[in-house]
Design a protein around this motif. Sequence first.
Motif, PDB file in Angstrom:
ATOM      1  N   ILE A   1      40.143 -22.702  -1.578  1.00 55.87           N
ATOM      2  CA  ILE A   1      41.496 -22.575  -2.126  1.00 55.87           C
ATOM      3  C   ILE A   1      42.064 -23.953  -2.418  1.00 55.87           C
ATOM      4  O   ILE A   1      42.646 -24.202  -3.474  1.00 55.87           O
ATOM      5  N   GLY A   2      41.840 -24.836  -1.452  1.00 60.80           N
ATOM      6  CA  GLY A   2      42.302 -26.201  -1.667  1.00 60.80           C
ATOM      7  C   GLY A   2      41.726 -26.805  -2.923  1.00 60.80           C
ATOM      8  O   GLY A   2      42.440 -27.323  -3.794  1.00 60.80           O
ATOM      9  N   ILE A   3      40.397 -26.688  -3.040  1.00 62.88           N
ATOM     10  CA  ILE A   3      39.719 -27.258  -4.215  1.00 62.88           C
ATOM     11  C   ILE A   3      40.285 -26.656  -5.491  1.00 62.88           C
ATOM     12  O   ILE A   3      40.597 -27.346  -6.460  1.00 62.88           O
ATOM     13  N   LEU A   4      40.448 -25.330  -5.446  1.00 61.82           N
ATOM     14  CA  LEU A   4      40.844 -24.636  -6.675  1.00 61.82           C
ATOM     15  C   LEU A   4      42.267 -24.961  -7.075  1.00 61.82           C
ATOM     16  O   LEU A   4      42.563 -25.128  -8.265  1.00 61.82           O
ATOM     17  N   ILE A   5      43.132 -25.019  -6.092  1.00 62.56           N
ATOM     18  CA  ILE A   5      44.518 -25.324  -6.439  1.00 62.56           C
ATOM     19  C   ILE A   5      44.566 -26.681  -7.114  1.00 62.56           C
ATOM     20  O   ILE A   5      45.235 -26.874  -8.122  1.00 62.56           O
ATOM     21  N   GLY A   6      43.782 -27.590  -6.548  1.00 65.80           N
ATOM     22  CA  GLY A   6      43.698 -28.893  -7.190  1.00 65.80           C
ATOM     23  C   GLY A   6      43.179 -28.799  -8.615  1.00 65.80           C
ATOM     24  O   GLY A   6      43.747 -29.367  -9.543  1.00 65.80           O
ATOM     25  N   GLN A   7      42.129 -28.005  -8.759  1.00 63.26           N
ATOM     26  CA  GLN A   7      41.454 -28.025 -10.054  1.00 63.26           C
ATOM     27  C   GLN A   7      42.117 -27.169 -11.115  1.00 63.26           C
ATOM     28  O   GLN A   7      42.254 -27.552 -12.264  1.00 63.26           O
ATOM     29  N   PHE A   8      42.500 -25.928 -10.721  1.00 64.77           N
ATOM     30  CA  PHE A   8      43.008 -24.988 -11.719  1.00 64.77           C
ATOM     31  C   PHE A   8      44.515 -24.824 -11.602  1.00 64.77           C
ATOM     32  O   PHE A   8      45.096 -23.931 -12.195  1.00 64.77           O
ATOM     33  N   GLY A   9      45.140 -25.675 -10.783  1.00 67.36           N
ATOM     34  CA  GLY A   9      46.526 -25.480 -10.379  1.00 67.36           C
ATOM     35  C   GLY A   9      47.476 -25.043 -11.472  1.00 67.36           C
ATOM     36  O   GLY A   9      48.333 -24.194 -11.249  1.00 67.36           O
ATOM     37  N   ILE A  10      47.339 -25.599 -12.653  1.00 62.62           N
ATOM     38  CA  ILE A  10      48.289 -25.271 -13.710  1.00 62.62           C
ATOM     39  C   ILE A  10      47.637 -24.308 -14.709  1.00 62.62           C
ATOM     40  O   ILE A  10      46.848 -24.716 -15.550  1.00 62.62           O
ATOM     41  N   PRO A  11      47.977 -23.044 -14.599  1.00 64.39           N
ATOM     42  CA  PRO A  11      47.396 -22.095 -15.551  1.00 64.39           C
ATOM     43  C   PRO A  11      47.839 -22.448 -16.968  1.00 64.39           C
ATOM     44  O   PRO A  11      49.017 -22.757 -17.189  1.00 64.39           O
ATOM     45  N   ASP A  12      46.914 -22.449 -17.909  1.00 62.50           N
ATOM     46  CA  ASP A  12      47.305 -22.819 -19.260  1.00 62.50           C
ATOM     47  C   ASP A  12      47.346 -21.627 -20.212  1.00 62.50           C
ATOM     48  O   ASP A  12      47.750 -21.755 -21.350  1.00 62.50           O
ATOM     49  N   GLY A  13      46.957 -20.463 -19.708  1.00 62.13           N
ATOM     50  CA  GLY A  13      47.050 -19.264 -20.540  1.00 62.13           C
ATOM     51  C   GLY A  13      46.111 -19.256 -21.734  1.00 62.13           C
ATOM     52  O   GLY A  13      46.069 -18.285 -22.482  1.00 62.13           O
TER      53      GLY A  13
ATOM     54  N   ILE B   1      45.767 -18.327 -10.244  1.00 63.27           N
ATOM     55  CA  ILE B   1      45.468 -19.683  -9.766  1.00 63.27           C
ATOM     56  C   ILE B   1      44.681 -20.484 -10.807  1.00 63.27           C
ATOM     57  O   ILE B   1      44.161 -21.559 -10.513  1.00 63.27           O
ATOM     58  N   GLY B   2      44.620 -19.938 -12.032  1.00 65.29           N
ATOM     59  CA  GLY B   2      44.100 -20.744 -13.134  1.00 65.29           C
ATOM     60  C   GLY B   2      42.661 -20.507 -13.501  1.00 65.29           C
ATOM     61  O   GLY B   2      42.141 -21.117 -14.427  1.00 65.29           O
ATOM     62  N   TRP B   3      42.022 -19.607 -12.769  1.00 65.29           N
ATOM     63  CA  TRP B   3      40.632 -19.310 -13.114  1.00 65.29           C
ATOM     64  C   TRP B   3      40.587 -18.290 -14.239  1.00 65.29           C
ATOM     65  O   TRP B   3      41.493 -17.477 -14.400  1.00 65.29           O
ATOM     66  N   ARG B   4      39.534 -18.359 -15.008  1.00 65.10           N
ATOM     67  CA  ARG B   4      39.333 -17.350 -16.064  1.00 65.10           C
ATOM     68  C   ARG B   4      37.835 -17.194 -16.249  1.00 65.10           C
ATOM     69  O   ARG B   4      37.104 -18.178 -16.326  1.00 65.10           O
ATOM     70  N   PRO B   5      37.360 -15.951 -16.321  1.00 67.58           N
ATOM     71  CA  PRO B   5      35.910 -15.783 -16.441  1.00 67.58           C
ATOM     72  C   PRO B   5      35.402 -16.277 -17.795  1.00 67.58           C
ATOM     73  O   PRO B   5      36.131 -16.258 -18.786  1.00 67.58           O
ATOM     74  N   ARG B   6      34.157 -16.692 -17.793  1.00 67.27           N
ATOM     75  CA  ARG B   6      33.510 -17.148 -19.023  1.00 67.27           C
ATOM     76  C   ARG B   6      33.513 -16.051 -20.099  1.00 67.27           C
ATOM     77  O   ARG B   6      33.803 -16.307 -21.254  1.00 67.27           O
ATOM     78  N   ARG B   7      33.175 -14.827 -19.690  1.00 66.17           N
ATOM     79  CA  ARG B   7      33.128 -13.700 -20.639  1.00 66.17           C
ATOM     80  C   ARG B   7      34.339 -12.789 -20.418  1.00 66.17           C
ATOM     81  O   ARG B   7      34.998 -12.871 -19.382  1.00 66.17           O
ATOM     82  N   SER B   8      34.603 -11.911 -21.380  1.00 66.39           N
ATOM     83  CA  SER B   8      35.706 -10.967 -21.227  1.00 66.39           C
ATOM     84  C   SER B   8      35.349  -9.886 -20.213  1.00 66.39           C
ATOM     85  O   SER B   8      34.196  -9.465 -20.125  1.00 66.39           O
TER      86      SER B   8
END
Lengths: 738, 738
Positions: free
Chosen positions: A22-34, A400-407
């Motif tokens: 979670i720590g890593i991810l918040i750092g990495q994906f923290g700002i969702p860009d939509g 948290i800003g993640w998005r899968p590669r495929r739909s």
Amino acid sequence: MKPQSRVFIFGLIVVGAAMLAIGILIGQFGIPDGSCSASSSPSTNTPSENETISVLMIEECQAENIEEHVRQLSSRPHLAGTPAEKENAEMLVSLWTEYGLDSVRLLPYDVLLAYPDPDNPNKVMITDNGVAVFTSALTEAVLRPEDNNTDVVPPFNAYSAQGEPEGPLVYVNYGTADDFDWLAKNRPDININGSIVIVKYGNNFRGQKVLHAQLAGAIGVIMYSDPNDYARDGSEAVYQNDWWLPDTGVQRGTVKVGSPGDPITPGYPAKPYMYRLNASDPSLPTIPVHPISYGDAQQLLSELGGDEVQNAWKGGLNITYRYGPGFTDPNRKVKMSIQTSREIRTIYNVIGVINGAVEPDRYVLLGNHRDAWVYGAVDPSSGTGILMETTRVYSQMLKIGWRPRRSVMFCSWGAEEYGLVGSTEFVEEYQKILGERAVAYINIDSAVVGNFTFGARATPLLQQAVWDAAKKVPDGETQERSAYDVWLERVPDPRTGTPFTAGIGSGSDYAPFMHRIGVPSTDLLYVYDFIRLGLSSYPVYHSVYETFYYVKNFLDRNFWRHLTVARVYLELSRDLADSVILPFGCADYAAKLQQAAQGLERNFGVKLTQNGVVLDDMKSALDNFTESAQNFEMEVSDIDLNDAYAVRRVNDQMMQLERAFIDPAGLPDRQWLRHVIFAPSSVDTYSGAEFPAVVDALYLIDDDPDQETRWNNVRKQLAILTFTIQSAASTLNDVTQL
Amino acid sequence: MKPQSRVFIFGLIVVGAAMLAIGILIGQFGIPDGSCSASSSPSTNTPSENETISVLMIEECQAENIEEHVRQLSSRPHLAGTPAEKENAEMLVSLWTEYGLDSVRLLPYDVLLAYPDPDNPNKVMITDNGVAVFTSALTEAVLRPEDNNTDVVPPFNAYSAQGEPEGPLVYVNYGTADDFDWLAKNRPDININGSIVIVKYGNNFRGQKVLHAQLAGAIGVIMYSDPNDYARDGSEAVYQNDWWLPDTGVQRGTVKVGSPGDPITPGYPAKPYMYRLNASDPSLPTIPVHPISYGDAQQLLSELGGDEVQNAWKGGLNITYRYGPGFTDPNRKVKMSIQTSREIRTIYNVIGVINGAVEPDRYVLLGNHRDAWVYGAVDPSSGTGILMETTRVYSQMLKIGWRPRRSVMFCSWGAEEYGLVGSTEFVEEYQKILGERAVAYINIDSAVVGNFTFGARATPLLQQAVWDAAKKVPDGETQERSAYDVWLERVPDPRTGTPFTAGIGSGSDYAPFMHRIGVPSTDLLYVYDFIRLGLSSYPVYHSVYETFYYVKNFLDRNFWRHLTVARVYLELSRDLADSVILPFGCADYAAKLQQAAQGLERNFGVKLTQNGVVLDDMKSALDNFTESAQNFEMEVSDIDLNDAYAVRRVNDQMMQLERAFIDPAGLPDRQWLRHVIFAPSSVDTYSGAEFPAVVDALYLIDDDPDQETRWNNVRKQLAILTFTIQSAASTLNDVTQL
């Protein structure tokens, strides 16, 4: 009790990794860009990042959420084509919209369904000189006051013909092809023609019972659930005390055979503009069919005349089972009165989409039907609850800003119970897009039907991915071992040293994906000990007793089994949607084909040789396929993951593999089934068959006087199989070498 | 004279640019690396580099090379299934290997062909009380000593039934569906049943003449080439003085209808292991059929009795055309003796591949058949010569270090003349791979059939690409203007202001690609003034007089027309193989569909309205498609060419478009044709029809007493068309929106 509080060894690892992640991810994906446009650095989802998300998703998934969904969904009947069912569809639209999926659509279809006439109830009677002396129950008894609801549909078989046939009764065991064949050969004195037959539920799909009865000339079919199959532990060990079926319970169900989906728009979507056959045109049953309880069946069977049946045909009622025809009292006959009508109603699919970040034109589909015969706490609400929780977990990852590669597409189907109607219409409408773009279809129908182990049906291509997901997920009993370990221990496949994983039949919504357009499919569930018990279904299947109370008390008190299925659903779908290289087992497919060929040789080798049919060409094609698959997997292991065109190429080849087994001409006499390797058995839609056209060509071949035509057909089907395997091999070869 | 010496304005630009480009290219690509693995900087083929290669390829292509190939190929007969034909295939394997293609393969198939019996020649006789008083010529006269060769096959119709029918003769004009229909309605006294019919070649495919005759009950069919269609300028203006057919010339040809390809392995490749029908099983003609010269036809027709034919049916012989039945002398009858036998022989496709540098799994196919009825200087050797020179030019480009982005496949087909056999077996064998990977199929058959203008048949998707290629290539007459400019001037399409570009029928090897698996296809050739002349083919088509002498003297003395076709072949294929974004016209497809819909409304609108059939749903689908295509083209114009996944996505969408028009169920009664928008006309295989199932459903509908069934079928076919257009639109929509 929250499941986390009992997480021990396995759980500790999960939690630890998750916290770190979670720590890593918040750092990495923290700002969702939509944004969902293709990335210019497409291979950002490295194995380690995948692992982090994997742990997070598994951790985020909650048993009590699933439990609450199942409770809500099963709080009232929600039969296809009814307002309650539509409301559930609209509820999902709201929920998924609220969750922030990228798009949510309600897709309606106008399809032919069937309903009993409330003013003219269906029934089975014993008549004495034409006067009814016994009438079957019009409804199932209410055994718990909470189960009472005026919207409960009385027991019926959908698409039965209307009518009031009267005649002698004949008992035909389970009504399988073999049962009718045995009777014709051994008891030609017992005339089915003009009789009403009574058959036991189980052993094959009920529609096939009707088909065989119809072919034998029967004028009506009565089905019942025999205690040997549905109430083994005596009259007290039944709902609401135990999981077995009480003597008032009745299994509903469709008796449509043939092409799945809307019966009057076969092959095409049931849109308003579509041309429709007459409701009487298509290949629906032409005779009345009705299901009754074993309590009522006992009344009929105990009065049957004729000889005592062979031992193998005896059931569990405390009577002497006889063939008939007719009752011991010659004045008595059986009479059916069936007024079920076929009506066009609107059904709804709900499709929610998360747009892929890199390859939005590749789809991983997660599906589950929503309609139930009555409360459907198992079938399908156990699955619907899981689908809802799965969607929530995905939406949390988006936040948290993640998005899968495929739909990823979440699919909630309408009217599955009538014959896979919603999913089939969807596949028919979008067959071109799905045929090209669908990576895999993961189905959940009745998600928890027992408490023994997690299990799956799957195409060989997805077996390994399912096993890998199950290795990451705690089992549903103690949460101390992985779901995989328990599965392997309890249902091992001695041939392979892996958990037993069945093939893909036609019992649920994976069928149109797999058998029509060749989308690799799998079906996940928690099962009872089917090997020891040998049941065709959990006992209260499709009855009014399939309630939340039943699930909570007899299947999954803490909903951990539901949780296990949900977590595999999440992890498997994430793996398929997010791995740079698709986690498909091409060599596994080759191994499965070799196994199937050995089976064919074992079962039919002598007979084939005697008739001058050799399997050499097929074996040679198989060896080519095996070599192609092995070479391909080596090539894939060396690929540069930053070379987008190379990645896409090998992924496309893997997607093409399952499609290569689709023959547009379809199977003989079953054109809607187009997968040459696997198909539902032609004598039982629920179970799968390997090399179906060849096996069907050999079925009862010795009985046919026209041996030449029959053996020519065997040769033809073998040649088509050989070609198809060779064609599949070519999809895996070097793309510049034909 | 070398063509370059007459290159003026257009040529100067070409040469100047080429010289400049060679320098640049040698510098850039100087060291061939032999590698074909996907590049890590995939978008190296920028527009300017494309332009350089384009100019180089056009310049490298030489008329004299083509001429020499055509001379060699047409120096002896090379009928399918003969040693000479096999030697030509092996010659190509050697040549292409020598050219340095990445792979060259000889693909054999064992297929059912047909040959006359050398010991028992086919003939048509007039008998007088059973004694032959006239016998048709057994061979065509040798008019130039150079044309003599013992391997010339006598005139025959492939797949004719064997037999010796004798009976009254009836004249049925061109033997079209309309001709037989007209006779049945207007002259019911003339009984076709039990008669032998004589029909003129032209106006429809000869196989359909036989089919209609058979359906009408005829016991034999005689075909001849009437002077009105094949020798318009009198008896002297014929071969070897002019391009018209002499009175000794006979058109050979297949009379197989139905599924193209090997008749006894329909739908599957004719590999050794494949199951084969009996030679008499499939839907081949059941009556004898034979072609004769107009010299011989005059003998038969001049003795015919009955009434004089209506004006529209008169031909160009100096006789009174009569219907029959029978001769004026009642003792005389016509008798046929046909001993043509059906035999399985081996045919060969040759496939040469240049591996794509970036997307090796995308194929641009260049095809041409190799087999000829006799010398085949036009059909197909004009095309084969071009294919050979095209391959050489590509190999030269490889030598200077260039390599196309996608794979290029050169395909030389066997046994096209018997019914597209080689190409169909290839498509059947590799349908899965080609269905997914083939970008386009570019056909050349008879490449130069006249000296009027360059022209093409094409799917709407490829029209613009063909036009763009023709703009870059000098025309074949003066080399002073572009091929496009001459085409536009001489055959304008007034509806669109573009050169007239016909649809894709079924007359050559594009048919299995286009109509079976939806690969966008086009066919290139240099034509005579077909609008003014109205001929069904160039006059000596399929006769012994189709020689190199004929080509050189009457069609293309300096081989510049061949050169023009070759250069368009090169440029079009390069564009398709090398452009980052596929040069497909999706909005052009929409425009063509709108045009077709207007045609349907114009031809049938009143009748449809009278019968309560509205086109609103179809028009609405069409509007959706048009909007989707326009939006898609805007999206494509904005795409980042360095984003590999985005590039692949839109290219895949464009490839899926033509496939979206394929209905796996096939057209009614013609399941092997699966393209719902375009198909060969059901009454003439050579010509194309738009919305074929709807148009067929309306054919002669007023004559049918069962109006309800017929109109229900119209409604059904319209609904399927509507769905298919809607489905095609969805392939172009945002990939995350269903």
